[in-house]
Motif scaffolding. Structure first.
Motif, mmCIF file in Angstrom:
data_model
loop_
_atom_site.group_PDB
_atom_site.id
_atom_site.type_symbol
_atom_site.label_atom_id
_atom_site.label_comp_id
_atom_site.label_asym_id
_atom_site.label_seq_id
_atom_site.Cartn_x
_atom_site.Cartn_y
_atom_site.Cartn_z
ATOM 1 N N VAL A 305 1.072 -1.638 0.163
ATOM 2 C CA VAL A 305 -0.564 -0.271 0.133
ATOM 3 C C VAL A 305 1.071 0.796 -0.110
ATOM 4 O O VAL A 305 1.321 1.110 0.401
ATOM 5 N N LYS A 306 0.424 2.182 0.020
ATOM 6 C CA LYS A 306 0.679 3.587 -0.672
ATOM 7 C C LYS A 306 1.814 4.722 1.239
ATOM 8 O O LYS A 306 1.014 4.057 2.101
ATOM 9 N N SER A 307 2.911 4.596 0.974
ATOM 10 C CA SER A 307 3.382 4.930 2.313
ATOM 11 C C SER A 307 2.944 6.548 2.187
ATOM 12 O O SER A 307 2.149 7.484 1.261
ATOM 13 N N GLN A 308 3.092 6.991 3.487
ATOM 14 C CA GLN A 308 2.342 7.914 4.066
ATOM 15 C C GLN A 308 2.680 9.500 2.944
ATOM 16 O O GLN A 308 3.585 9.282 2.438
ATOM 17 N N LEU A 309 1.737 10.191 2.163
ATOM 18 C CA LEU A 309 1.474 11.255 1.685
ATOM 19 C C LEU A 309 1.443 12.580 1.731
ATOM 20 O O LEU A 309 0.378 12.646 3.007
ATOM 21 N N PRO A 310 1.656 13.420 1.206
ATOM 22 C CA PRO A 310 1.975 15.089 2.366
ATOM 23 C C PRO A 310 -0.300 15.235 1.723
ATOM 24 O O PRO A 310 -1.019 14.451 0.506
ATOM 25 N N THR A 311 -0.671 15.557 2.146
ATOM 26 C CA THR A 311 -2.627 16.712 1.969
ATOM 27 C C THR A 311 -2.150 17.306 0.439
ATOM 28 O O THR A 311 -1.167 17.964 0.289
ATOM 29 N N ILE A 312 -3.315 17.292 0.167
ATOM 30 C CA ILE A 312 -3.078 18.200 -1.546
ATOM 31 C C ILE A 312 -4.462 19.146 -1.648
ATOM 32 O O ILE A 312 -5.220 18.581 -1.907
ATOM 33 N N ASP A 313 -4.254 20.245 -0.618
ATOM 34 C CA ASP A 313 -5.323 21.374 -0.955
ATOM 35 C C ASP A 313 -6.212 20.509 -0.023
ATOM 36 O O ASP A 313 -7.051 20.586 -0.270
ATOM 37 N N GLY A 314 -5.779 20.083 1.017
ATOM 38 C CA GLY A 314 -6.561 19.584 1.936
ATOM 39 C C GLY A 314 -6.856 17.940 1.831
ATOM 40 O O GLY A 314 -7.851 17.670 2.516
ATOM 41 N N VAL A 315 -6.771 17.534 0.926
ATOM 42 C CA VAL A 315 -7.689 16.057 0.108
ATOM 43 C C VAL A 315 -6.432 15.310 0.661
ATOM 44 O O VAL A 315 -5.194 15.808 0.121
ATOM 45 N N LYS A 316 -6.560 14.407 1.418
ATOM 46 C CA LYS A 316 -5.657 13.428 1.309
ATOM 47 C C LYS A 316 -5.403 12.710 -0.307
ATOM 48 O O LYS A 316 -5.954 12.540 -0.546
ATOM 49 N N ALA A 317 -3.660 12.478 -0.420
ATOM 50 C CA ALA A 317 -3.220 12.126 -1.698
ATOM 51 C C ALA A 317 -3.569 10.633 -2.035
ATOM 52 O O ALA A 317 -3.933 10.358 -2.488
ATOM 53 N N GLN A 318 -3.298 9.655 -0.280
ATOM 54 C CA GLN A 318 -3.804 8.412 -0.932
ATOM 55 C C GLN A 318 -5.346 8.228 -1.450
ATOM 56 O O GLN A 318 -5.274 7.044 -2.093
ATOM 57 N N GLU A 319 -6.055 9.397 -1.983
ATOM 58 C CA GLU A 319 -7.298 8.469 -2.121
ATOM 59 C C GLU A 319 -7.465 9.216 -3.420
ATOM 60 O O GLU A 319 -8.795 8.519 -4.145
ATOM 61 N N PRO A 342 3.069 1.337 -5.965
ATOM 62 C CA PRO A 342 1.707 1.743 -4.943
ATOM 63 C C PRO A 342 0.894 2.418 -6.247
ATOM 64 O O PRO A 342 -0.752 2.388 -5.738
ATOM 65 N N TRP A 343 1.522 2.678 -7.131
ATOM 66 C CA TRP A 343 -0.244 3.364 -7.639
ATOM 67 C C TRP A 343 -0.068 2.130 -9.160
ATOM 68 O O TRP A 343 -0.850 3.092 -10.301
ATOM 69 N N GLY A 344 0.312 0.451 -9.180
ATOM 70 C CA GLY A 344 -0.095 0.084 -9.626
ATOM 71 C C GLY A 344 0.631 0.021 -11.313
ATOM 72 O O GLY A 344 -0.206 0.416 -12.310
ATOM 73 N N GLU A 345 2.298 0.307 -11.682
ATOM 74 C CA GLU A 345 2.255 0.554 -12.755
ATOM 75 C C GLU A 345 2.619 -0.384 -13.158
ATOM 76 O O GLU A 345 2.347 -1.894 -12.428
ATOM 77 N N ALA A 346 2.017 -0.379 -14.015
ATOM 78 C CA ALA A 346 2.087 -1.664 -15.450
ATOM 79 C C ALA A 346 2.153 -1.594 -17.003
ATOM 80 O O ALA A 346 1.518 -1.219 -17.697
ATOM 81 N N PRO A 347 3.271 -1.000 -16.618
ATOM 82 C CA PRO A 347 4.192 -0.971 -18.161
ATOM 83 C C PRO A 347 3.936 -1.672 -19.291
ATOM 84 O O PRO A 347 3.764 -1.532 -20.638
ATOM 85 N N GLY A 348 3.367 -2.826 -19.134
ATOM 86 C CA GLY A 348 3.392 -3.854 -19.401
ATOM 87 C C GLY A 348 1.934 -3.534 -20.684
ATOM 88 O O GLY A 348 1.469 -3.271 -21.909
ATOM 89 N N ARG A 349 1.114 -2.804 -20.137
ATOM 90 C CA ARG A 349 -0.255 -2.190 -20.890
ATOM 91 C C ARG A 349 -0.291 -0.408 -21.350
ATOM 92 O O ARG A 349 -0.246 -0.789 -22.078
ATOM 93 N N LEU A 350 0.477 -0.273 -20.301
ATOM 94 C CA LEU A 350 0.688 0.844 -21.019
ATOM 95 C C LEU A 350 1.256 1.179 -22.205
ATOM 96 O O LEU A 350 0.978 2.371 -22.913
#
Length: 394
Positions: A305-319, A342-350
């Motif tokens: 899962v994603k490690s702790q991320l900063p808030t972005i304009d008050g919104v949790k970046a994890q979400e 944690p962002w689901g890197e899928a280079p084969g598909r991409l």
């Protein structure tokens, strides 16, 4: 802005400006800095330790990529590494020299296999090289908040009790991932099993342990537990949703089938031996049979899962989701990108380098090892270039 470093929470200045803020100094963050530095961007780089991320916790964990691939031009001889080649080359030569063959492996390898600790030494060398590169400022700390102010981003950085604000055009979040932890009072992190001393402190004789998943992480965790199973009379069961899958090396096309979902290297050897039918110290069961209350410890090895991320304009970046093509975070103002496992890197598909098999497993995929980070970092750097060009033209 020249090269500078913030030590012990003392930043070069209490406020700074740069083109791009990179958050995180693991393989993903390092790849981002390499790609941006190649474009001569002014980079403000923040990380609590600059020790190659969580690789520092996995020093003895077997790498699931053979050295033949690690030493190739998609990994540790990637063109992005050319500016720091003088630092990387000795570390890579050491990795190759210390690689070992893997008995019983069905995956052909001329150079052998290594550990994540050896990979960390290379990333440490890259970090050293980048710390002396022009245009890169390092700050030991943690980004807690990102706020959009006009056409810029302002980041709040906590560094050993002091606070720095950084004004940038774009942000790359590469804070990495950590193993899932089952939401149970008897949950044990998979990382605990990698540390024998800590594991011995936590376990007691005759305890019952459930390991969830049949991933590479599960294979490593079970291998560590197997050393204590007999002496401590442990009862261990591995639960999974589907049968064990190993990646298959396709000699003709020089790629893996089932690279993303199949075990390779040590995981494949250990898995075939113990994780198909079980053995005297290990039972194999379907996840439907798992009842949390029956176990002293539950070790979740089903993913990260994603490690702790900063808030972005008050919104949790994890979400926030990420656009799979550009790497930009959706639902946030323009200029924030995300990179890493944690962002689901899928280079084969991409990038059209892989294909889905009929049974739902990923097919051939040429982005093996750390190649996905270098490839994605290059794409994000190009996206940032377009953003900055548009701003200059406006």
């Amino acid at each position: 802005m020249g090269s500078s470093t913030c030590f012990a929470g003392i930043c070069p200045q209490q406020s700074a400006e740069a083109d791009v803020l990179v958050v995180g100094a693991g393989p993903a963050g390092i790849s981002a800095v390499l790609a941006l530095q190649l474009q001569k961007r002014r980079i403000f780089w923040v990380d609590p330790a600059f020790q190659s991320g969580r690789l520092a916790r996995y020093l003895t964990v077997p790498c699931n990529t053979k050295v033949d691939i690690l030493a190739g031009d998609r990994n540790f001889r990637h063109p992005l590494l050319q500016p720091v080649a003088s630092c990387v080359t000795p570390a890579l030569q050491k990795l190759i020299a210390e690689a070992e063959p893997l008995a019983e492996s069905t995956d052909p390898s001329e150079l052998g296999w290594t550990t994540l600790g050896s990979c960390k030494h290379i990333y440490d060398a890259v970090t050293t090289g980048l710390s002396h590169a022009g245009g890169v400022s390092r700050c030991f700390g943690k980004v807690t908040r990102l706020t959009r102010v006009g056409s810029h981003w302002v980041a709040a950085v906590d560094a050993a009790g002091s606070r720095t604000s950084v004004k940038v055009q774009c942000v790359v979040l590469a804070t990495g991932a950590e193993p899932k932890a089952a939401p149970l009072p008897n949950a044990m992190s998979a990382e605990t099993t990698f540390d024998e001393a800590l594991l011995r402190q936590r376990l007691r004789p005759n305890q019952r342990l459930a390991v969830l998943g049949n991933s590479h992480t599960a294979a490593v965790a079970l291998a560590k537990l197997s050393e204590l199973a007999g002496p401590m009379s442990l009862s261990i069961t591995c639960f999974s949703r589907r049968p064990l899958r190993c990646a298959e090396w396709l000699e003709d096309s020089n790629v893996y089938r089932y690279n993303s979902t199949g075990l390779k290297g040590f995981g494949a050897v250990f898995g075939r031996k113990y994780m198909v039918h079980g053995t005297s110290w290990l039972e194999i069961k379907h996840i439907k049979e798992f009842l949390p209350e029956e176990w002293d410890w539950v070790i979740d090895c089903t993913g990260y899962v994603k490690s702790q991320l900063p808030t972005i304009d008050g919104v949790k970046a994890q979400e926030l989701p990420r656009d799979e093509v550009s790497g930009a975070l959706l639902g946030a103002p323009p200029g924030v990108f995300a990179l890493g496992v944690p962002w689901g890197e899928a280079p084969g598909r991409l990038w059209g380098q892989g294909r889905e098999a009929e049974d739902g497993f990923r097919g051939e995929d040429t982005f093996v090892g750390f190649a996905m980070f270098f490839a994605r970092a290059g794409l994000i750097a190009d996206e940032i270039h377009q953003v900055l060009e548009c701003k200059q033209a406006a």
